[in-house]
Design a protein around this motif. Structure first.
Motif, PDB file in Angstrom:
ATOM      1  N   ALA A   1       0.881  -1.173   0.000  1.00 41.62           N
ATOM      2  CA  ALA A   1       0.000   0.000   0.000  1.00 41.62           C
ATOM      3  C   ALA A   1       0.916   1.220   0.000  1.00 41.62           C
ATOM      4  N   GLY A   2       1.067   1.897   1.145  1.00 40.19           N
ATOM      5  CA  GLY A   2       1.995   3.037   1.182  1.00 40.19           C
ATOM      6  C   GLY A   2       3.447   2.592   1.130  1.00 40.19           C
ATOM      7  N   GLY A   3       3.695   1.413   1.663  1.00 40.01           N
ATOM      8  CA  GLY A   3       5.047   0.858   1.606  1.00 40.01           C
ATOM      9  C   GLY A   3       6.032   1.468   2.582  1.00 40.01           C
TER      10      GLY A   3
ATOM     11  N   ARG B   1      -4.389   8.273   2.603  1.00 33.70           N
ATOM     12  CA  ARG B   1      -3.053   8.575   3.139  1.00 33.70           C
ATOM     13  C   ARG B   1      -3.170   9.331   4.461  1.00 33.70           C
ATOM     14  N   HIS B   2      -2.142   9.206   5.261  1.00 29.86           N
ATOM     15  CA  HIS B   2      -2.106   9.968   6.523  1.00 29.86           C
ATOM     16  C   HIS B   2      -2.288  11.454   6.245  1.00 29.86           C
ATOM     17  N   ALA B   3      -1.641  11.924   5.185  1.00 26.94           N
ATOM     18  CA  ALA B   3      -1.698  13.357   4.883  1.00 26.94           C
ATOM     19  C   ALA B   3      -3.133  13.781   4.584  1.00 26.94           C
TER      20      ALA B   3
ATOM     21  N   THR C   1      -0.695   4.702   4.394  1.00 26.90           N
ATOM     22  CA  THR C   1      -2.158   4.615   4.346  1.00 26.90           C
ATOM     23  C   THR C   1      -2.706   4.024   5.638  1.00 26.90           C
ATOM     24  N   ILE C   2      -3.954   4.311   5.902  1.00 24.40           N
ATOM     25  CA  ILE C   2      -4.580   3.756   7.110  1.00 24.40           C
ATOM     26  C   ILE C   2      -4.754   2.248   6.981  1.00 24.40           C
TER      27      ILE C   2
END
Lengths: 781, 166, 268
Positions: C32-34, C77-79, C111-112
């Motif tokens: 995902a975000g990695g 995403r966290h952002a 990512t969550i």
């Protein structure tokens, strides 16, 4: 002398345009055609016997050009890695070190094989296919335990683990203690630190078999010494080896000494006939780039009840790691500097270097002086606390005030004004105000502390007489060469090298001012052994300005003298009848009769030279300083400790430092900022930790080795006093390490002061929340 | 098995086959020749490899080149035209916000993203905006000053040029 | 350092991703975000034979409010969470937590869904999910958070199962998340979240064990009228945190109590 325009000015750095636009020239940026990539297979054990190494699978992996082990390199490299002969004859066991292990590995990360492949991805893959069979041996982790007779040995062949054991006597220590009305003693830990320059190390080598020339590019503080060592080991004349360090992404001492890869890469390049490169990963860096500190001190101080300091006795147990660091012995200067800025009747320091199964320790920013300062400043605070005297007052009572001042070991501090910096720092920090706030806070249970660190350091290495013995015959002087080219621009070469200190700028300021030409006309070159004088002595020990800068100044003065003679000839007057100002020679009393130094330079390449004068306008000079230089200052830190969590907040940090005359204040402040941050970081965050049983590294990545971010470094208030050095013509002293030397003591004194109402006298580093919480818990229960 | 990736780097479209494991940072450095983006660690702490992906800051050591499919990447080399400087570059120079310069491209890229989102950050906001970048030389004092200075210059419109491709 | 080689494919939909995972077999892993996976792969602590990239799947990046719950797409995403007005209005605790995850660069990519599936002991979102009784929605079922996190790096997910959404109850009451760490971008040594929900408090603790925990004892004490200080003493009940280079087990237990009290006192 020319009216100074540049010396003392905040000149923007000439290094920066390329660095801020992404056009720096770091080692990893160089990708020659035909480049092969080396990966190093390293020991996962702190101590083991190598039973076998199977290379077949790796050798047949895609893209692999060679898998090499110790026996392959024995044909290429002779001798052992160098160790300074310091402390002979007290030096005891010095294990021989070859760049790659044959039979026994003595620290985690020691090279056992290398893989060379077409790209780094394939090299990394193949490195995993090298199968090494080990027979693990007991690991020696704790240096004090390693000193105990019967301890397992760091090397199975070693007689014991004692690398050196030497006592320095500075006066009659017994007599000093006999007069004592109070004594205090403390055990002070200096944790191991990983220097962690942001750019890891890297080496690239190219060997031309046709003319037997070797070129090495690497990230180094010390290219000429690397050339000396590698040419010797590879049996190539020094004159046919060129070592180049271009932009170096920080060093802090960790890029002074030669490393195994500095030998293995050129040897592999010679074996394979292709350029070979190795770039250190951060994991390798934390594991195998030489660590700093790693010392435990026991100390005892004697004083009178009125605060007069009498005697200081200390023992430094220094964790050498598995081998002596090439310049590791320098760290014993902690003993010689432990008296600090004070008048003591006697100081005695014993240093014991102990071998353990860890990566070697070597100089790291300050190298011995931070440890000496930390110890001295802690002990002075302990005395003050013991007799109930304000620590600033006790300092003042004992400051050395007559300069030159000879310390207990006969080292002569060239100039100083310790009251001046302390007074200024106390005023800037609002010392009495904070003492009041501290008293009020204590009523409410708050733990506020104020810590002083009044420091002095020895730097600017040379002088030749004192340093030749310490480096195997090569004295630490510095060389420079300046060449005035016919069209009036100047190429200046110096044997130091920069890793961010802005030498290109500072040194160009000196050369430009001394020759009276615009700075743009000065091209400053360093870091390439093919250019300039025959040798250079590198950058470490805050020596570059006070020795290298002075070599440049000296060469510029030689050029000026010759130019003046030639100008006199051109103007048909005696050279003595000329003045030199702003780059122009003018006849005294007839300012219209003049020649610019550029005109003189052109003439130096023309006809009509005075009889006996050679053509050209260039000079090579070596500067051998008559003494070290002795910067000093006062740092004051105010902290508050969270009683519940042990978290430390720095409320204020003030530093008033004195490095003599300042060439570029902007750069000096930058050096102090960075140095102070590293000392604060030692005090609060950083520690290389090993498992005490297994000897395995616990802080192997930047996740666990805590280099602070912007958020952890407090605001820093700087000021300075100026006490010129009499040691060199420009009156300058070093400043690269000063911040680090001073700051850990200021922070820890402040924390210890904050916790003193709980009966806590001393706090070790790093002062982590967990450590402080436990101490507070114990004190309160 | 090589994989096709199409992306824009500093405004120039590119399309090529890469090994899936190729890290974006190595793609930029070794395929595109953009060596201003540096590698300082293995674990995504140091931030020396920071670039902008579609204007957002990322650590290019923790992203695969194939994952940049369809994205516009801006590196330090693409922040300003070849003959000029971004206000952040100017400010880092003027305020002595760098020493060895190895971490600097990452800081400037992270600061670019910070100022795009917050044109007038406080000290604390600068700290948090740059918390993903480590510097070992400066003690951060002059980096903070440089970001304040650049922010002021950009608010006054002195070359608030959008990064290319960003 | 360099990851080991792997096969790579981009998924175009959730069904496609599941299909690809099944085809690729047990060596396969999703990315995902990695931001945790790639560093682990670079250190070669993880060496998946095949990566299925979820970044090309449309419509998994959203924050929406529906029927009293805040639904967050797995690839959010966290952002995005930091910037989401909707999140700040309906689940401000999570917006506050998102700001404290990693650093700006990590928050761009992370990512969550990735945090949930990775199940790091020091992950922040699992704590919020547990304390609020969130549900993890996968391609085939809904899993209550209390059943989802099983152990360190271990969840209830099947090998071929994907997180597609996380559902939290709308929670707008007083809240606070206190994260104790050495450096701002570090993982929590210990963190504590508190949220006023309905007529009670929800309390969760990060990194005081192999998974996040919900501090039922604290919640119960508060419900029976204990002061924050009294209730916080129960925060360490049943915890068995590990010791590492950053903190000892005892210190983590102590921090759980201190941070719980402070979070309750500071909750707004």
């Amino acid at each position: 002398m020319a009216v100074s325009q540049l010396i003392g000015a905040r000149v923007q750095r000439r290094e920066d345009p390329r660095l801020i636009t992404g056009h720096g020239r770091f080692i990893e940026d160089r990708l020659p055609v035909g480049l092969l990539h080396m990966a190093v297979v390293r020991s996962p054990h702190p101590h083991a016997r190598i039973l076998s190494i199977a290379t077949e699978a790796a050798a047949s992996a895609p893209g692999v050009r060679a898998v090499l082990v110790a026996k392959d390199f024995h044909a290429q490299l002779s001798g052992t890695m160098p160790v300074t002969p310091a402390f002979a004859p007290e030096k005891k066991y010095v294990p021989e070190r070859f760049p790659i292990a044959s039979d026994e590995v003595c620290f985690q990360g020691e090279p056992v094989a290398v893989v060379v492949a077409d790209d780094r991805y394939l090299a990394a893959d193949a490195a995993e296919l090298v199968v090494v069979e080990y027979d693990p041996l007991p690991a020696v982790v704790d240096p004090e335990a390693a000193m105990v007779p019967g301890s397992p040995r760091a090397h199975v062949e070693g007689p014991d683990n004692i690398g050196w054991d030497m006592t320095f006597d500075g006066g009659d220590i017994e007599a000093a203690f006999a007069r004592a009305e109070v004594t205090v003693s403390e055990r002070i830990w200096q944790q191991r630190l990983a220097p962690t320059p942001m750019e890891p190390r890297g080496v690239l080598a190219e060997y031309s078999p046709y003319d037997e020339r070797l070129t090495i590019w690497l990230s180094s503080q010390n290219p000429h010494f690397i050339r000396l060592f590698i040419s010797g080991a590879m049996g190539i004349p020094e004159s046919r080896v060129r070592v180049v360090a271009e932009d170096v992404g920080g060093g802090f001492g960790s890029k002074i000494s030669p490393y195994p890869e500095d030998y293995l890469v050129p040897a592999a390049a010679r074996i394979l006939g292709r350029p070979v490169r190795w770039i250190e990963t951060r994991t390798e860096s934390v594991q195998t780039s030489y660590h700093g500190r790693g010392q435990v001190f026991t100390a005892e101080a004697a004083a009178l009840r009125d605060g007069t300091l009498l005697g200081l006795r200390l023992t430094q147990v220094l964790d050498l790691g598995a081998y002596h660091g090439t310049f590791g012995a320098f760290q014993a200067c902690a003993c010689l500097m432990a008296g600090g800025v004070y008048r003591w009747a006697a100081v005695q320091g014993r240093t014991i270097g102990v071998l353990t199964n860890k990566v070697p320790t070597d100089p790291y920013r300050g190298a011995g002086r931070p440890e000496g300062t930390h110890l001295c400043e802690r002990m002075v605070d302990r005395v003050a606390q013991e007799i109930g005297m304000d620590p600033a007052e006790l300092r003042r009572k004992n400051f050395a005030r007559e300069f030159p001042f000879s310390n207990n070991f006969g080292l002569v501090y060239d100039s100083g004004n310790y009251d001046g910096s302390l007074d200024k720092a106390m005023e800037l920090v609002d010392y009495s105000g904070w003492r009041q706030r501290q008293a009020e806070g204590r009523q409410q249970g708050r733990l506020i502390g104020i810590g002083c660190s009044t420091w002095v350091e020895i730097c600017g290495f040379g002088p030749s007489e004192a340093t030749a013995g310490a480096t195997g015959g090569i004295a630490l002087v510095e060389a420079a060469q300046i060449r005035f080219l016919p069209s009036g621009s100047v190429a200046a070469y110096v044997g130091t090298h920069a890793q961010g200190q802005g030498h290109d700028t500072t040194f160009s300021q000196i050369v430009a001012d001394t020759l009276g030409i615009p700075m743009e006309k000065v091209e400053l070159r360093h870091g390439d052994t093919a250019e300039g004088p025959s040798f250079g002595y590198g950058t470490y020990g805050s020596r570059s300005l006070a020795v290298g800068g002075m070599a440049l100044h000296k060469a510029a003065m030689v050029i000026r003298d010759k130019a003046q003679r030639l100008a006199g000839h051109m103007l048909e007057v005696s050279p003595d009848d000329l003045t030199f100002e702003q780059g122009t020679f003018s006849v005294k009393g007839d300012p219209s009769a003049r020649k610019t130094i550029e005109e003189v330079a052109l003439a130096a390449y023309g006809g009509k030279l005075p009889e006996g004068m050679e053509h050209g306008l260039e000079a090579t000079s070596y500067f051998d300083p008559p003494n070290w230089v002795w910067p000093f200052g006062a740092h004051i830190c105010v902290v508050e400790v969270d009683r519940e969590t042990g978290a430390v907040q720095v409320h204020k940090y003030v530093a008033v430092d004195d490095c003599g005359n300042v060439i570029n204040p902007m750069i000096v402040e930058g050096q102090l900022h960075g140095g102070i941050a590293q000392g604060i970081s030692q005090a609060l965050y950083e520690e290389v930790a090993y498992d005490q049983d297994s000897g395995l590294l616990l802080t192997g990545t930047m996740t666990d080795y805590l280099v602070p971010t912007m958020n952890e470094i407090p605001a820093l208030t700087l000021d300075r006093t100026v006490t010129p050095s009499p040691t060199n013509p420009l009156g300058v002293k070093g400043i690269g390490e000063a911040g680090t030397i001073a700051s850990s003591a200021a922070v820890i004194n402040a924390i210890s002061d904050a916790l003193s109402p709980l009966g806590i006298h001393h706090v070790d580093m790093p002062a982590s929340p967990d450590r402080l919480w436990k101490m507070i818990q114990e004190a309160e229960s | 098995m090589a994989q096709l990736v199409r992306l824009t780097v500093n405004g120039s479209p590119r399309q090529e086959e890469v090994e899936p494991r190729l890290l974006l940072v190595h793609y930029l450095r070794e395929r595109c020749g953009l060596t201003g983006t540096h590698v300082g660690c293995d674990t995504s702490q140091c931030g020396a490899c920071t670039v902008l992906c579609n204007g957002q800051p990322v650590k290019s050591c923790s992203m695969l080149a194939v994952q940049a499919e369809g994205m516009a990447i801006t590196t330090i080399e693409g922040l300003a035209p070849a003959d000029g400087m971004h206000p952040l570059q100017t400010a880092f120079w003027e305020e002595h916000g760098l020493q060895c310069g190895f971490c600097t491209p990452g800081f400037i890229m992270a600061a670019t993203a910070l100022l795009a989102e917050n044109p007038d950050p406080t000290d604390e906001e600068i700290g948090r905006g740059l918390e993903g970048n480590l510097c070992r030389c400066t003690g951060y004092v002059n980096i903070r000053r440089a970001v304040h200075k650049a922010a002021a210059a950009m608010r006054e419109g002195a070359g608030a040029a959008a990064p290319m491709g960003g | 350092m360099i990851p080991a080689a792997f096969e790579y494919s981009r998924a175009t939909s959730v069904a496609d991703a599941v299909n690809q995972l099944r085809t690729a077999g047990p060596e396969a892993k999703v990315i995902a975000g990695g931001q945790s996976l790639l560093p682990m792969m670079r250190l070669r602590l993880a060496q998946p034979g095949h990566l299925v990239d979820l970044n090309g799947i449309p419509d998994l990046d959203y924050v929406r409010v529906k029927d009293g719950s805040v639904q967050i797409g797995a690839m959010t995403r966290h952002a995005t969470l930091v910037r989401s007005e909707l999140l700040r209005a309906n689940l401000p605790l999570l917006a506050e937590v998102a700001k404290e995850v990693g650093d700006p660069q990590v928050r761009t990519r992370g990512t969550i869904g990735g945090v949930m599936a990775h199940a790091d002991a020091a992950g922040d979102y699992p704590t919020v999910a547990l304390m609020l009784d969130a549900e993890i929605v996968t391609d085939r079922r809904r899993i209550p958070a209390r059943d989802f996190f099983q152990h360190l790096f271990t969840t209830a997910l099947e090998p071929d199962e994907l997180v597609v959404e996380v559902d939290f109850p709308v929670s707008t009451g007083a809240h606070r998340y206190l994260k104790f760490r050495r450096r701002v971008f570090d993982w929590a040594i210990v963190a504590v979240g508190v949220q006023r929900l309905g007529d009670g408090w929800r309390v969760g603790i990060t990194h005081a064990g192999p998974t996040a925990v919900r501090a039922h004892a604290v919640e119960d004490a508060l419900r029976s009228g204990a002061t924050p200080a009294e209730a916080a003493e129960r925060a360490s009940d049943g915890l068995n945190p590990n010791s590492d280079v950053h903190a000892s087990s005892e210190f983590r237990l102590h921090l759980a109590q201190v941070l719980t009290r402070r979070a309750l006192e500071q909750a707004a």
